[in-house]
Design a protein around this motif. Sequence first.
Motif, mmCIF file in Angstrom:
data_model
loop_
_atom_site.group_PDB
_atom_site.id
_atom_site.type_symbol
_atom_site.label_atom_id
_atom_site.label_comp_id
_atom_site.label_asym_id
_atom_site.label_seq_id
_atom_site.Cartn_x
_atom_site.Cartn_y
_atom_site.Cartn_z
ATOM 1 N N ALA A 3 63.500 61.258 9.854
ATOM 2 C CA ALA A 3 64.118 62.381 9.809
ATOM 3 C C ALA A 3 65.342 62.652 10.800
ATOM 4 O O ALA A 3 65.031 62.266 12.008
ATOM 5 C CB ALA A 3 63.081 63.440 10.474
ATOM 6 N N VAL A 4 66.456 63.190 10.204
ATOM 7 C CA VAL A 4 67.567 63.091 11.095
ATOM 8 C C VAL A 4 67.316 64.542 11.835
ATOM 9 O O VAL A 4 67.952 65.809 11.180
ATOM 10 C CB VAL A 4 68.901 63.239 10.263
ATOM 11 N N GLU A 5 67.045 64.656 12.912
ATOM 12 C CA GLU A 5 66.670 65.989 13.662
ATOM 13 C C GLU A 5 67.007 65.798 15.063
ATOM 14 O O GLU A 5 67.227 64.649 15.689
ATOM 15 C CB GLU A 5 65.266 66.289 13.601
ATOM 16 N N VAL A 6 67.406 66.750 15.691
ATOM 17 C CA VAL A 6 67.562 67.072 17.284
ATOM 18 C C VAL A 6 66.495 66.326 18.031
ATOM 19 O O VAL A 6 65.189 66.346 17.727
ATOM 20 C CB VAL A 6 67.583 68.389 17.748
ATOM 21 N N GLY A 7 66.995 65.575 18.865
ATOM 22 C CA GLY A 7 65.644 64.630 19.856
ATOM 23 C C GLY A 7 65.173 63.355 18.961
ATOM 24 O O GLY A 7 64.116 62.692 19.345
ATOM 25 N N MET A 8 65.767 62.950 18.103
ATOM 26 C CA MET A 8 65.423 61.742 17.147
ATOM 27 C C MET A 8 65.264 60.594 17.970
ATOM 28 O O MET A 8 64.757 59.685 17.739
ATOM 29 C CB MET A 8 65.980 61.563 15.810
ATOM 30 N N GLY A 9 66.407 60.372 18.891
ATOM 31 C CA GLY A 9 66.563 59.266 19.701
ATOM 32 C C GLY A 9 65.393 58.874 20.703
ATOM 33 O O GLY A 9 65.386 57.998 21.416
ATOM 34 N N GLU A 10 64.832 60.044 21.219
ATOM 35 C CA GLU A 10 63.891 60.006 22.501
ATOM 36 C C GLU A 10 62.804 59.110 22.487
ATOM 37 O O GLU A 10 62.354 58.249 23.106
ATOM 38 C CB GLU A 10 63.547 61.441 22.808
ATOM 39 N N ASP A 11 62.070 59.146 21.086
ATOM 40 C CA ASP A 11 60.953 58.285 21.087
ATOM 41 C C ASP A 11 61.097 56.685 21.086
ATOM 42 O O ASP A 11 60.726 55.779 21.637
ATOM 43 C CB ASP A 11 60.293 58.321 19.657
ATOM 44 N N ILE A 12 62.221 56.494 20.305
ATOM 45 C CA ILE A 12 62.692 54.997 20.134
ATOM 46 C C ILE A 12 63.325 54.392 21.374
ATOM 47 O O ILE A 12 63.343 53.345 21.790
ATOM 48 C CB ILE A 12 63.628 55.135 18.855
ATOM 49 N N LEU A 13 63.975 55.617 22.244
ATOM 50 C CA LEU A 13 64.419 55.061 23.565
ATOM 51 C C LEU A 13 63.577 54.271 24.292
ATOM 52 O O LEU A 13 63.921 53.402 25.061
ATOM 53 C CB LEU A 13 65.246 56.271 23.968
ATOM 54 N N ILE A 14 62.276 54.936 24.343
ATOM 55 C CA ILE A 14 61.295 54.490 25.414
ATOM 56 C C ILE A 14 60.960 52.999 24.840
ATOM 57 O O ILE A 14 60.741 52.062 25.689
ATOM 58 C CB ILE A 14 60.015 55.392 25.162
ATOM 59 N N LEU A 15 60.659 52.877 23.704
ATOM 60 C CA LEU A 15 60.300 51.552 23.080
ATOM 61 C C LEU A 15 61.414 50.535 23.398
ATOM 62 O O LEU A 15 61.206 49.465 23.610
ATOM 63 C CB LEU A 15 60.134 51.553 21.587
ATOM 64 N N THR A 16 62.551 50.951 23.315
ATOM 65 C CA THR A 16 63.816 50.159 23.518
ATOM 66 C C THR A 16 63.855 49.672 24.964
ATOM 67 O O THR A 16 64.101 48.665 25.122
ATOM 68 C CB THR A 16 65.157 50.943 23.359
ATOM 69 N N PHE A 17 63.459 50.533 25.826
ATOM 70 C CA PHE A 17 63.618 50.063 27.221
ATOM 71 C C PHE A 17 62.333 48.965 27.508
ATOM 72 O O PHE A 17 62.645 48.221 28.254
ATOM 73 C CB PHE A 17 63.068 51.370 28.301
ATOM 74 N N VAL A 18 61.011 49.395 26.647
ATOM 75 C CA VAL A 18 59.992 48.199 27.032
ATOM 76 C C VAL A 18 60.701 46.728 26.457
ATOM 77 O O VAL A 18 60.335 45.795 27.199
ATOM 78 C CB VAL A 18 58.960 48.870 26.044
ATOM 79 N N VAL A 19 61.279 46.897 25.405
ATOM 80 C CA VAL A 19 61.987 45.628 24.852
ATOM 81 C C VAL A 19 62.640 44.961 25.745
ATOM 82 O O VAL A 19 62.661 43.844 26.004
ATOM 83 C CB VAL A 19 62.895 46.147 23.637
#
Lengths: 388, 306
Positions: free
Chosen positions: B215-231
């Motif tokens: 879904a292209v929606e406001v705040g869509m990057g925040e969940d993936i950001l956490i995973l990215t930091f883990v990566v």
Amino acid sequence: MMKRLLILLTATLFLTASWALAGPVKIGMITTLSGGGSALGIAVRDGFKLAIDQEGGKLGGYPVQLMVDDDSRKPDKAKQISDRFIKKDNVDIMTGIIWSNLAITVVPKAVRTGVFYISPNAGPSLLAGKGCHENYFNVAWQNDNLDEAMGQYVKDKNFKKVFLLAPNYPAGKDHLKGFKRFYTGKPIAEVYTKLGQKDYAAQIAAIRSAKPDAVFFFLPGGMGISFIKQYNQAGLTKEIPLFGPAFSFDQTILSAVGNAALGVMNSSQWNKDIDNPANKKFVADFKKAYRRLPSLYASQGYDAARLIASAIKAVGGDMSKKDAFRKALRKADFDSVRGNFKFGPNHHPVQDIYIREVVEEDGVLTNRIVTKAFADHSDAYVGQCKMK
Amino acid sequence: MYLLLFCQQFLNGLQFGVMLFLMASGLTLIFGIMDLINLAHGSLFMVGAYLCATVFQQTGSFMLGLLVALPGTALVGIVVEIFTLRTLYARDHLDQVLATFGLILFFNELTKIIWGPRALFLDVPEALSGTIEIIPGAPYPTFRLAIIVVGIIVAIFLYFLITRTRLGMLIRASATNREIVGALGVNVKLLYTLIFGLGALLAGLAGAMAGPLFAVEVGMGEDILILTFVVIVIGGIGSIRGALVGAILVGLIDTLGRAFLPALFKLFLDPATADGVGASLDSMAIYILMAVVLAWKPRGLLPAHE
């Protein structure tokens, strides 16, 4: 002397009474206006405001003051706003909360202070059953209602192997429970996903290998958008039909899902084509005021305001008559945009629930009513409510 | 039967890993070389998706959207770097976290003001809309394969950029010692702006590629950001190779855990408990992985310079 005192006393009484009458009825709205899910709160607010604007700043013929604040979908923030509305602003009525977990945090405490709470959306089982309260009214539905209708429909259509999908949190489990209450067969799988999950590839592969003949899902907001798009991209929409409550097929969401949603059956207590004068006026005025089609949530916000209007009118704008106000709310003497509407003993709706199909009209995706799943449907928790 | 399902899930995990790599490569460059914790990387992901969706709605072409989204996001990144982040390089990480968290709020509100609160629609391009039977009996969405291909191309491109070009040499040098590089007459300020722009471009690419799936929606990057930091923590901060390995690892473990953990627990628990335990454990799986990796190799699997 005695006589003069009496006159003075009456005068004071009269003054205070008329002062109380002169002030507007204060309504506090706590809803989600920012962050994820803000489209829902904005729809409720716009629907509610429309009813006030139609009367030129009044509800039921008496002036109202609407205060709106944003809870950002956070329970602690909602609680702060509620405390401020009650202690500082002295509101008479509160409304607006979208999410069940916020409602459970805010509502029980608020109604105990004597404030009325009219829920335009969240209908957790707790507040319909054991935790029901004389000052709490839900004008939308109890959470399980729409799923129950879908369960009935899927059973009637003779689907034997149903795959269930919902996020792993209390409301997710409630919704699937609602479905299973009326779909009496045994689902072949019941899968709970992470709340807020975006990538459903793993579940879609599992669906493909489980070979169900229908998929029922409850995934509100962005989760549903992602799921339907990915399900369609995997080429499954044509093979295994999807079913779900109206939330993933609402007017606010359909434009983002696109044609992947076409033809999907979903359940709802309202649709814009329900034929009654109140609904026609609502749809036309909403389109004129906001230049978009109203959503399910907007209809609920509008009905909440119309319900409040009917009760304000009944007490003549005098919010100190709490018992009379409550009695008027119970009567629900207003023309709901969904047609038949009355309250059950637990102050939750007894209403018709429809099955809708997603169709394209004038290039815009929207819903069309296919059939009525339930007439005068109540909820499963009404027996647990022991209201004083 | 189970093998077929496993192959599908493996492919899903790989594809999710590649998506994470697109995000992580940019973040690890910024974090590792500029020593800047950029929480707003998820916002750039969102900007990429919104730009692509906007052009898509006007023209109906995903490729055109991509062509606008890439330089557009890079430009947004560069502007942000010049006006807000430059002053933060000398500060400690807490200040950077605060400032970039502020940027998240700023971007979320700005997006809502410009595009409204409703989610936007972005569809897969016509040519990639079907499915391919890459594994017989299990049609796989073509667009997801395209994401894997794009990820591989980006990985190769970055490898050449870092190891074979003059810019790459400067990037490596300034990661080791930025003062010396500056003293040798290199414009470090400009270099940092370029690196940040490159990171933003990669985030925009990830966002635009994710748009048709999510879904292209406001705040869509925040969940993936956490995973990215883990990566990037698993892979080793500042290391592109580490980001690739970490991303694939996290993608596979996350997806396979989601797919098979509940089934695994059903072997010795009743179904309801198994679903509950499986779902909870799969949310933890990648964090357990991170803890194990950090206990074994505190600087990550493939640290940038040992």
